[in-house]
Design a protein around this motif. Structure first.
Motif, PDB file in Angstrom:
ATOM      1  N   ARG A 183       0.792  -1.022  -0.132  1.00 38.61           N
ATOM      2  CA  ARG A 183      -0.169  -0.020   0.107  1.00 38.61           C
ATOM      3  C   ARG A 183       1.062   1.219   0.036  1.00 38.61           C
ATOM      4  N   HIS A 184       2.211   1.196   0.503  1.00 31.23           N
ATOM      5  CA  HIS A 184       2.992   2.218   0.698  1.00 31.23           C
ATOM      6  C   HIS A 184       3.640   2.504  -0.553  1.00 31.23           C
ATOM      7  N   GLU A 185       3.756   3.936  -0.894  1.00 26.07           N
ATOM      8  CA  GLU A 185       4.329   4.266  -2.365  1.00 26.07           C
ATOM      9  C   GLU A 185       5.945   3.786  -2.388  1.00 26.07           C
ATOM     10  N   ALA A 186       6.670   4.110  -1.287  1.00 26.22           N
ATOM     11  CA  ALA A 186       8.125   3.839  -1.298  1.00 26.22           C
ATOM     12  C   ALA A 186       8.359   2.056  -1.457  1.00 26.22           C
ATOM     13  N   SER A 187       7.431   1.560  -1.001  1.00 27.65           N
ATOM     14  CA  SER A 187       7.487  -0.102  -1.325  1.00 27.65           C
ATOM     15  C   SER A 187       7.396  -0.312  -2.576  1.00 27.65           C
ATOM     16  N   ARG A 188       6.455   0.156  -3.513  1.00 28.61           N
ATOM     17  CA  ARG A 188       6.177   0.058  -4.704  1.00 28.61           C
ATOM     18  C   ARG A 188       7.203   0.604  -5.687  1.00 28.61           C
ATOM     19  N   LYS A 189       7.612   1.915  -5.510  1.00 27.41           N
ATOM     20  CA  LYS A 189       8.656   2.291  -6.116  1.00 27.41           C
ATOM     21  C   LYS A 189       9.904   1.462  -6.014  1.00 27.41           C
ATOM     22  N   TRP A 247      -0.061  -3.701  -8.227  1.00 30.08           N
ATOM     23  CA  TRP A 247       1.619  -3.815  -8.648  1.00 30.08           C
ATOM     24  C   TRP A 247       1.851  -4.677  -9.894  1.00 30.08           C
ATOM     25  N   LEU A 248       1.159  -5.827  -9.756  1.00 27.30           N
ATOM     26  CA  LEU A 248       1.609  -6.730 -10.681  1.00 27.30           C
ATOM     27  C   LEU A 248       1.030  -6.180 -12.043  1.00 27.30           C
ATOM     28  N   ASP A 249      -0.212  -5.816 -12.089  1.00 27.23           N
ATOM     29  CA  ASP A 249      -0.829  -5.170 -13.339  1.00 27.23           C
ATOM     30  C   ASP A 249       0.023  -3.985 -13.777  1.00 27.23           C
ATOM     31  N   GLY A 250       0.694  -3.211 -13.102  1.00 28.69           N
ATOM     32  CA  GLY A 250       1.787  -2.355 -13.460  1.00 28.69           C
ATOM     33  C   GLY A 250       2.835  -2.687 -14.273  1.00 28.69           C
ATOM     34  N   SER A 295      -4.567 -15.219 -12.905  1.00 32.00           N
ATOM     35  CA  SER A 295      -5.010 -14.419 -14.144  1.00 32.00           C
ATOM     36  C   SER A 295      -3.885 -13.333 -14.573  1.00 32.00           C
ATOM     37  N   ARG A 296      -2.914 -13.131 -13.740  1.00 33.65           N
ATOM     38  CA  ARG A 296      -1.890 -12.208 -13.857  1.00 33.65           C
ATOM     39  C   ARG A 296      -0.577 -12.763 -14.340  1.00 33.65           C
ATOM     40  N   THR A 297      -0.292 -13.948 -14.175  1.00 34.23           N
ATOM     41  CA  THR A 297       0.913 -14.668 -14.392  1.00 34.23           C
ATOM     42  C   THR A 297       0.785 -15.710 -15.473  1.00 34.23           C
ATOM     43  N   HIS A 298       1.767 -16.261 -16.010  1.00 34.06           N
ATOM     44  CA  HIS A 298       1.799 -17.110 -17.146  1.00 34.06           C
ATOM     45  C   HIS A 298       1.875 -18.782 -16.836  1.00 34.06           C
ATOM     46  N   LEU A 299       2.762 -18.714 -15.512  1.00 25.96           N
ATOM     47  CA  LEU A 299       2.749 -20.119 -15.372  1.00 25.96           C
ATOM     48  C   LEU A 299       2.754 -20.241 -13.704  1.00 25.96           C
ATOM     49  N   GLN A 300       2.551 -21.489 -13.211  1.00 26.58           N
ATOM     50  CA  GLN A 300       2.459 -21.699 -11.669  1.00 26.58           C
ATOM     51  C   GLN A 300       3.354 -23.023 -11.381  1.00 26.58           C
ATOM     52  N   SER A 301       4.520 -22.704 -10.500  1.00 23.78           N
ATOM     53  CA  SER A 301       5.138 -23.798  -9.966  1.00 23.78           C
ATOM     54  C   SER A 301       3.999 -24.720  -9.187  1.00 23.78           C
ATOM     55  N   THR A 302       3.933 -25.779  -9.476  1.00 17.88           N
ATOM     56  CA  THR A 302       2.996 -26.696  -8.839  1.00 17.88           C
ATOM     57  C   THR A 302       3.545 -27.294  -7.554  1.00 17.88           C
ATOM     58  N   SER A 303       4.879 -27.460  -7.255  1.00 21.54           N
ATOM     59  CA  SER A 303       5.322 -27.968  -5.916  1.00 21.54           C
ATOM     60  C   SER A 303       6.780 -27.582  -5.933  1.00 21.54           C
ATOM     61  N   ASP A 304       7.470 -27.747  -4.580  1.00 20.84           N
ATOM     62  CA  ASP A 304       8.883 -27.882  -4.534  1.00 20.84           C
ATOM     63  C   ASP A 304       9.210 -29.426  -4.375  1.00 20.84           C
ATOM     64  N   GLN A 305       8.344 -30.304  -4.567  1.00 20.68           N
ATOM     65  CA  GLN A 305       8.598 -31.632  -4.277  1.00 20.68           C
ATOM     66  C   GLN A 305       9.950 -32.195  -5.083  1.00 20.68           C
ATOM     67  N   GLN A 306      10.900 -32.773  -4.390  1.00 18.52           N
ATOM     68  CA  GLN A 306      12.115 -33.311  -5.045  1.00 18.52           C
ATOM     69  C   GLN A 306      11.947 -34.593  -5.205  1.00 18.52           C
ATOM     70  N   ASN A 307      11.241 -35.568  -4.632  1.00 18.00           N
ATOM     71  CA  ASN A 307      11.087 -36.959  -4.783  1.00 18.00           C
ATOM     72  C   ASN A 307      10.172 -37.020  -6.059  1.00 18.00           C
TER      73      ASN A 307
END
Length: 720
Positions: free
Chosen positions: A441-447, A498-501, A527-539
């Motif tokens: 919400r804070h402008e300094a974070s977004r900038k 922010w993602l939309d920007g 709806s705003r990203t291209h792909l989703q990592s489905t897990s961190d599962q290493q087995n």
């Protein structure tokens, strides 16, 4: 052109059909009652039956001083919800379908309530807007985004099955089917004998904090065990949410199921919002999609809705190689990366993403995040720019891992930004595992974040970001907010803005959504990203049920399943992990630089299949020929179905149960992966038989007890 139904019109009972059939959905405006959304078949049952079932109001609102009209621990049977009366209903054509707006007024509080329904085919997206039209403040404690009466028609809890998702780090996308009237559900209470219309409890599915899918998944399906009528639902929010299933007694004394979808609430998430006269509050959006032939038909309708929500078809690079999983594990250097880059290019990867650690000189990258300046120690000759240039020279898009919303306690950014730029409780910054949380919400974070992204894109030529999020701040922030839950909701919405920007400034930039794998795989972010990592599962043996289950809530073209082939693996082990990647969107890792030419050829063939199959993946519908998998199932299967062909991934996880029966569409069956090698007959499948039985089912048998996997192709017969 549109139509309007005013208060005078609603003095008489009226029904507006969103779509009809056994899985139909109808807006019911009964004289002297609040509006309701009712499921069922208008043609077969008639409007009088729909009016009878309209016992769950379209809107439920809990407010301080109003409460509930009957004692319960649910968010239904609220006084405001019961007192609402329809003012007008406006219907008009929209760009993607019909828009229906239902405006209601509560004379007691002066609240003006508007529900917006965006209807396309057999799906609807909805949210609720509340405006204080009175003269006194109203403190909201919960506002439903949408509530449905008889969501699967006349089928009550005795005939209803709820399909609900469970999640955990390394154990995402686990789905459980259970009858609503089972011991943990809505048991028979005989409310009529006690002269009560409502139960006091409900079946609740909810999530808290910013890991929207950290424990429960914000999607599910209700299905009738009688005729297969099904309704899929999802909450499209990157924060806290709640879903309720409960029974209410209709005018004929019969139990009627109610489904209520909400964002944050007071009881679950410490959320309340003080609404001054004239102020407006809008809920998080939700969606419903129906099917008349079982849960998979409802999921198919929801899949179509998710694609419409994302907009244009996928653009840009396709197969990603990431150096993290079972490979560099957050320790990238020039010496380690250059051979991997060459190997990833040799197998045909489109993106090479450098994961965590690229910015750290100390050897412990976890609590140093925040500056996002390249390490000089890790990249001595020419720096990170030289490595990025090599990625481009090898024909791939360069990518970097970012965890933008957090700042490590050792990072200089922790002191550079003002305290108000971080999430706080009682005047103190929230800290989790040595990280602070930026308050967007804070402008300094977004900038700050904008400058990081713009610098890496403009100066380094980065075309891909893996956006991770490994910690969660709890209920929220009380700084400049009516409640901690309200502060978190505002932050969640600022994150989406922010993602939309970012997307607006860099339209060709590819964004991966990740939060310790799948801890934040909600429709708002997807709806705003291209792909989703489905897990961190290493087995690799534990990944198949995650990959198969992910398709219930994630689009096939977004479901990035890790495949991490290694030089020490057997051919069957390499094929097994690559099949997991091919069950959605292939996402590569592994020490390809140490593999033999033969092993690389197997990987290369998987990449070719993924790239050739991209057009089909973008329009495919998920299917589960063995049903949704259990975590310990020996056999797991999921499919990607189009009108031309169906690709089915089948995993055998080893053991004595060496055959299974699959229900698959008609057509010729071949093995799409692995490719048969005529020179050495390595994958001739002598031990893996696929036979179509007389009843149309597919019998698969393996002579081996070791884990194996295959991708089968069913080519559908052309229609005359």
């Amino acid at each position: 052109m549109g139509s309007t139904m005013t208060q005078d019109d609603t003095a008489q009972d009226a029904v507006l059909t969103l779509w009809d059939g056994p899985d139909g959905l109808h807006l019911v405006c009964a004289a002297g009652k609040p509006a309701a959304l009712v499921g069922g078949d208008r043609g077969a049952e008639g409007d009088h039956v729909l009016l009878l079932r309209a016992v769950q109001p379209l809107v439920e609102i809990l407010a301080v001083g109003q409460g509930r009209r009957s004692a319960n621990i649910r968010h239904t049977a609220t006084s405001v919800g019961e007192h609402l009366r329809v003012d007008r209903v406006v219907e008009r054509a929209g760009l993607l379908g019909r828009e229906v707006s239902i405006e209601q007024i509560d004379a007691t509080t002066g609240l003006h309530v508007r529900v917006v329904l965006l209807v396309k085919d057999r799906s609807v997206r909805a949210w609720t807007e509340v405006q204080n039209g009175g003269v006194r403040p109203v403190v909201l404690q919960a506002v439903s985004s949408l509530a449905v009466s008889a969501p699967i028609g006349g089928h009550g809890s005795t005939e209803a099955v709820s399909i609900e998702g469970w999640s955990d780090w390394l154990g995402e996308s686990r789905w459980l089917r259970s009858r609503l009237d089972s011991n943990e559900g809505l048991v028979r209470l005989d409310l009529v004998a006690h002269q009560h219309q409502d139960a006091r409890g409900s079946r609740v599915i909810s999530s808290a904090g910013t890991w929207s899918s950290g424990a429960r998944l914000p999607a599910g399906v209700l299905e009738s065990s009688d005729d297969g009528t099904a309704l899929a639902w999802q909450v499209e929010h990157n924060g806290a949410w709640r879903v309720e299933l409960a029974e209410r007694i209709d005018a004929a004394g019969s139990p009627t199921l109610g489904l209520v979808l909400l964002g944050p609430t007071d009881s679950d998430h410490s959320w309340h919002r003080r609404l001054l006269p004239g102020e407006r509050f809008t809920t998080v959006p939700v969606a419903l999609a129906s099917g008349a032939t079982g849960s998979q038909s409802a999921v198919a309708a929801m899949t179509q809705h998710r694609r419409a929500l994302r907009g244009a078809a996928e653009a840009g690079p396709w197969v990603v190689f990431n150096d993290y999983m079972n490979t560099l594990m957050g320790d990238p250097t020039t010496a380690k990366l250059l051979p991997l880059i060459d190997a990833a290019a040799e197998v045909g990867a489109d993106v090479f993403c450098i994961d965590a650690g690229w910015y750290d000189d100390s050897g412990d990258w976890w609590d140093s995040v925040g500056s996002w300046e390249p390490s000089t120690r890790r990249f001595p000759n020419g720096g990170l720019k030289a490595v990025v240039a090599h990625i481009r020279e090898r024909g791939m898009v360069p990518g970097l891992w970012l965890e933008p919303e957090v700042v490590g306690v050792r990072s200089p950014v922790a002191e550079e930004l003002p305290g108000e730029a971080f999430l706080q409780r009682v005047g103190e910054r929230i800290v989790e595992q040595d990280r602070y949380f930026l308050d967007l919400r804070h402008e300094a974070s977004r900038k700050r974040l904008d400058s990081v992204v713009d610098r890496l894109v403009d100066d380094f030529g980065i075309g891909y970001f893996k956006l991770d999020y490994n910690v969660t701040p709890g209920p929220g922030t009380d700084l400049d907010a009516d409640s901690v839950g309200d502060g978190l909701l505002q932050h969640n919405r600022a994150h989406l803005a922010w993602l939309d920007g970012v997307r607006e400034r860099h339209p060709l930039l590819v964004l991966e959504n990740c939060a310790s794998g799948g801890m934040r795989s909600d429709a708002a972010l997807l709806s705003r990203t291209h792909l989703q990592s489905t897990s961190d599962q290493q087995n690799p043996l534990l990944y198949p049920p995650i990959a198969a289950g992910a398709l219930m809530s994630i689009l096939p073209e977004q479901a990035a399943n890790w495949a991490y082939p290694q030089p020490g693996m057997s051919d069957e082990q390499i094929v097994f992990t690559l099949c997991t990647g091919l069950a959605g969107r292939l996402y590569l890792s592994g020490h390809l630089d140490e593999m033999s030419a033969h092993q690389l050829a197997i990987v290369r063939s998987a990449v070719r299949l993924a790239q050739r199959g991209r057009p089909q993946l973008l329009r495919s519908m998920p299917i589960w020929p063995l049903g949704l998998p259990g975590w310990e199932d020996t056999w797991v299967a999921s499919g990607l179905h189009t009108s031309d062909e169906t690709l089915v991934t089948v995993w055998f996880r080893g053991g004595e149960q060496r055959d299974t029966l699959l229900h698959l569409p008609a057509g010729a069956i071949t093995t799409a992966f692995p490719e048969t090698d005529p020179e050495n007959d390595r994958f001739s499948d002598d031990s893996w038989s696929v036979i179509r039985c007389d009843d149309g089912t597919i019998r698969i048998h393996t002579d081996s007890r070791v884990p194996q996997a295959r991708v089968l192709r069913i080519t559908h017969r052309s229609r005359a």
